[in-house]
Design a protein around this motif. Sequence first.
Motif, short mmCIF file in Angstrom:
data_model
loop_
_atom_site.label_atom_id
_atom_site.label_comp_id
_atom_site.label_asym_id
_atom_site.label_seq_id
_atom_site.Cartn_x
_atom_site.Cartn_y
_atom_site.Cartn_z
N MET A 111 -10.73 -3.68 5.78
CA MET A 111 -9.78 -2.64 5.42
C MET A 111 -10.39 -1.23 5.41
N LEU A 157 -8.90 1.70 7.77
CA LEU A 157 -8.37 2.96 7.24
C LEU A 157 -9.11 4.17 7.81
N SER A 194 -2.10 3.56 6.63
CA SER A 194 -2.20 2.40 5.76
C SER A 194 -1.36 1.23 6.25
N SER A 195 -0.17 1.51 6.78
CA SER A 195 0.70 0.43 7.25
C SER A 195 0.10 -0.28 8.46
N SER A 228 -3.02 -0.29 9.26
CA SER A 228 -4.24 -0.95 8.79
C SER A 228 -3.93 -2.32 8.20
N GLY A 229 -2.80 -2.42 7.48
CA GLY A 229 -2.39 -3.71 6.95
C GLY A 229 -2.08 -4.70 8.07
N GLU A 249 -1.69 -4.94 0.45
CA GLU A 249 -0.71 -3.95 -0.01
C GLU A 249 -1.05 -3.43 -1.40
N VAL A 254 -3.60 -0.59 -0.34
CA VAL A 254 -3.14 0.58 0.41
C VAL A 254 -1.89 1.20 -0.20
N TYR A 312 2.41 -4.23 -3.20
CA TYR A 312 2.53 -2.95 -3.89
C TYR A 312 3.52 -3.05 -5.06
#
Length: 289
Positions: free
Chosen positions: A149, A153, A159-160, A162-163, A236, A239, A246
């Motif tokens: 990660m 990044l 971030s999205s 990277s996920g 999540e 990030v 999240y």
Amino acid sequence: MAKLTLPSRRNLQSAALSLLLLLGLLAIWHVATLPEAGVAAKLTPDQIEYQKLLGKDPGETKAGGFPTLGQMGEAMVRHLSEPFYDNGPNDRGIGIQLGHSLMRVALGFALAALLAVPLGFVIGMSPLIYRALDPFIQLLKPISPLAWMPIALYTIKDSSISGIFVIFICSVWPMLINTAFGVANVRREWLNVARTLEVRPLRKAFEVILPAAAPTILTGMRISMSIAWLVIVAAEMLVGGTGIGYFVWNEWNNLSLPNVIFAILMIGFVGMLLDLMFSRLQKLVTYAE
């Protein structure tokens, strides 16, 4: 009246036992969270303040402050009655959060399949290529996906995406290894028949090797999907932004334990559905001998 067959009877028995276990767990939960009079006298000032932040009355709840079944029911009804509301970045419905997570998982998983399945075919059909790539596979496979990660990044700066990259990394290895194993272990008799009939390599790959290796390939995909669904929650949380991971972290920061537990249950339910889907696909491509 038709009698129940043995498999049907066993299914009913297992369903009844599962129901009894569920009722037992709910009964334990109910008893463990019964209000306790005079509990405020046993709490420290910090614990009383914490209970108030949770929106609870310290004089009527247990010291642990764990939500009751009634509070969990209220949280479930509230979230499921309006799962797609959007009141801003930190206040979105559970359906929207799950949708973002599933989209990231689907994209990362699809990209991994596009790489892993063809490469697995090549590795499985060529011992030379297998020996050449095996050291790299054994080196990269044990690395935790979340360890990638920071690099993702730093290089991608989104971030999205990277996920999605993290899902891609964690999904590649089970599919690659299982595809190579399935292709390498196709019955020699079938390959000899294809060779005798002078079947062209491309046709042999699609009509002989692929059907024979399909159950093993689907097993790798099933494992990859399970790992991807596990990893996306943690990714999540790191990030932020959107997604069920999240949502869990944000509700914890809001000290809303019923919402956290509800999200955990939803993660498990969606993961069960994804595993069931691949299980059905696996049965469709498995031939009984």
